[in-house]
Design a protein around this motif. Structure first.
Motif, short mmCIF file in Angstrom:
data_model
loop_
_atom_site.label_atom_id
_atom_site.label_comp_id
_atom_site.label_asym_id
_atom_site.label_seq_id
_atom_site.Cartn_x
_atom_site.Cartn_y
_atom_site.Cartn_z
N LEU A 172 0.83 -1.21 0.00
CA LEU A 172 0.00 0.00 0.00
C LEU A 172 0.86 1.26 0.00
CD1 LEU A 172 -2.80 -0.97 2.56
CD2 LEU A 172 -3.03 -0.69 0.09
N LEU A 173 1.94 1.25 0.78
CA LEU A 173 2.81 2.43 0.88
C LEU A 173 3.56 2.70 -0.41
CD1 LEU A 173 4.25 1.90 4.49
CD2 LEU A 173 2.55 3.59 3.76
N LEU A 174 3.90 1.62 -1.14
CA LEU A 174 4.74 1.77 -2.33
C LEU A 174 3.95 1.74 -3.64
CD1 LEU A 174 7.68 -0.57 -1.25
CD2 LEU A 174 7.67 1.93 -1.29
N ALA A 175 2.62 1.61 -3.55
CA ALA A 175 1.82 1.41 -4.77
C ALA A 175 1.53 2.71 -5.51
CB ALA A 175 0.51 0.71 -4.42
N GLY A 176 1.89 3.85 -4.91
CA GLY A 176 1.61 5.13 -5.56
C GLY A 176 0.35 5.79 -5.06
N LEU A 177 -0.20 5.29 -3.94
CA LEU A 177 -1.40 5.90 -3.38
C LEU A 177 -1.10 7.27 -2.79
CD1 LEU A 177 -3.07 2.89 -1.51
CD2 LEU A 177 -4.01 4.16 -3.43
N PHE A 178 0.02 7.39 -2.12
CA PHE A 178 0.34 8.63 -1.40
C PHE A 178 1.37 9.48 -2.16
CE2 PHE A 178 -0.56 5.16 1.61
CZ PHE A 178 -1.72 5.66 2.18
N VAL A 179 2.34 8.82 -2.75
CA VAL A 179 3.37 9.51 -3.54
C VAL A 179 3.51 8.76 -4.86
CG1 VAL A 179 5.80 10.16 -3.67
CG2 VAL A 179 4.60 10.21 -1.46
N PRO A 180 3.48 9.47 -6.01
CA PRO A 180 3.66 8.76 -7.28
C PRO A 180 4.95 7.94 -7.29
CG PRO A 180 2.95 11.02 -7.65
CD PRO A 180 3.23 10.90 -6.18
N ARG A 181 4.88 6.76 -7.88
CA ARG A 181 6.06 5.88 -7.88
C ARG A 181 7.25 6.56 -8.55
NH1 ARG A 181 3.39 1.03 -10.76
NH2 ARG A 181 5.53 0.29 -10.96
N VAL A 187 15.68 2.89 -5.39
CA VAL A 187 15.55 1.61 -4.68
C VAL A 187 14.08 1.31 -4.39
CG1 VAL A 187 16.09 0.38 -2.54
CG2 VAL A 187 17.84 1.77 -3.65
N LEU A 188 13.36 2.33 -3.93
CA LEU A 188 11.93 2.12 -3.63
C LEU A 188 11.14 1.81 -4.91
CD1 LEU A 188 11.20 4.85 -0.93
CD2 LEU A 188 11.61 2.41 -0.61
N GLN A 189 11.53 2.43 -6.02
CA GLN A 189 10.86 2.12 -7.29
C GLN A 189 11.10 0.67 -7.69
OE1 GLN A 189 11.27 4.93 -10.58
NE2 GLN A 189 11.71 6.56 -9.14
N MET A 195 6.02 -5.54 -6.74
CA MET A 195 4.84 -5.75 -5.89
C MET A 195 3.57 -5.66 -6.73
SD MET A 195 5.80 -3.86 -2.32
CE MET A 195 6.99 -4.65 -1.21
N PRO A 196 2.74 -6.69 -6.69
CA PRO A 196 1.58 -6.72 -7.59
C PRO A 196 0.56 -5.62 -7.36
CG PRO A 196 1.49 -8.52 -5.98
CD PRO A 196 2.85 -7.91 -5.88
N LEU A 197 0.45 -5.13 -6.09
CA LEU A 197 -0.56 -4.10 -5.83
C LEU A 197 -0.21 -2.80 -6.55
CD1 LEU A 197 -3.20 -4.01 -4.29
CD2 LEU A 197 -2.00 -2.93 -2.37
N SER A 198 1.07 -2.58 -6.87
CA SER A 198 1.47 -1.39 -7.64
C SER A 198 0.76 -1.38 -8.99
CB SER A 198 2.98 -1.37 -7.84
OG SER A 198 3.66 -1.34 -6.60
N TYR A 199 0.67 -2.56 -9.61
CA TYR A 199 0.04 -2.65 -10.93
C TYR A 199 -1.49 -2.56 -10.82
CZ TYR A 199 4.74 -3.97 -12.16
OH TYR A 199 6.11 -3.96 -12.33
N ALA A 200 -2.03 -3.07 -9.69
CA ALA A 200 -3.48 -2.95 -9.48
C ALA A 200 -3.88 -1.48 -9.34
CB ALA A 200 -3.88 -3.73 -8.23
#
Length: 244
Positions: A172-181, A187-189, A195-200
């Motif tokens: 959730l933190l890395l999926a782009g909800l709060f900050v665009p990827r 490294v975080l990208q 992580m599959p939720l990033s694509y969801a």
């Protein structure tokens, strides 16, 4: 693999869910209530149109993960799963039976929450409506598959619930909800890219921006479906068959 055994497994799981009204209420009602709450917390149609579709995919993912991981662990600890593995039931029959049963549940869940969002809450979507239901269903299926996999590492239902932060919150933190990827460090990208939720989340963002199918949306749908399938295969590897 036997189609008859697979369908019998699906019917058994659905029968258990039908008699467990509290779990059904959690599966169907909670994502809808969260979506309604989000609409009135944001209280701005334009903002809701931007974030609503994204969270429409995230809420079913989380709910299906919790319910599936706890439900499967209950069958593991009660000995039901072990007894089933002494029968002609194959691992693929069992996993597909679970996937079909929870897939039907996820379909109902996606239909209810999607209909409420599009009608009562007035969600304005740019992309085709059927893609919204497809991505929501795949997100719920992904949560179900990861829940099946995670149940292999828990010994108690309390531990199964504790796995939710470990499996879901980093995504959730890395999926782009709060900050665009794209604005994250390299490294975080890299971590977010696996992580599959990033694509969801990205698929839902595509639906809010474009009125037609895009290559990014098609790619994201394939990645989410592939990750759910991979999680099911890994879940099958954790099942042990008694040989003597």
């Amino acid at each position: 693999m036997s189609l008859t055994i697979t369908l019998a497994t699906m019917r058994r799981i659905l029968a258990q869910l039908r008699h467990d009204r509290r779990t059904l209420g959690l599966l169907i009602g909670v994502p809808s209530l969260l979506m309604i709450l989000l609409r009135y917390v944001l209280n701005q149609p334009g903002v809701f149109d931007r974030f609503g579709p994204i969270l429409l995919g995230v809420f079913p993912f989380i709910v299906m993960f919790i319910v599936t991981s706890v439900g499967t662990l209950r069958e593991r600890t009660s000995g039901t799963l072990e007894r089933l593995m002494t029968t002609p039931l194959g691992k693929l029959d069992l996993l597909l039976g679970y996937a079909l049963a929870f897939g039907v549940t996820a379909l109902v869940q996606a239909a209810v929450v999607g209909t409420i969002a599009l009608t009562w809450l007035g969600l304005n979507l740019q992309g085709p409506i059927w893609t919204l239901f497809l991505v929501t269903l795949l997100d719920a299926w992904l949560g179900m598959a990861l829940g099946l996999f995670a149940s292999a590492f828990a010994r108690t239902e309390f531990q199964a619930v504790q796995f939710m932060p470990a499996f879901a919150l980093p995504q959730l933190l890395l999926a782009g909800l709060f900050v665009p990827r794209g604005q994250m460090s390299t490294v975080l990208q890299w971590i977010a890219d696996v992580m599959p939720l990033s694509y969801a989340v990205e698929a839902m963002q595509e639906l809010t921006r474009h009125s037609e199918l895009t290559g990014v949306l098609v790619r994201d749908v394939i990645v989410v479906a592939g990750c759910a399938l991979l999680a099911l295969v890994l879940g099958a590897a954790t099942l042990r068959r008694r040989t003597g």
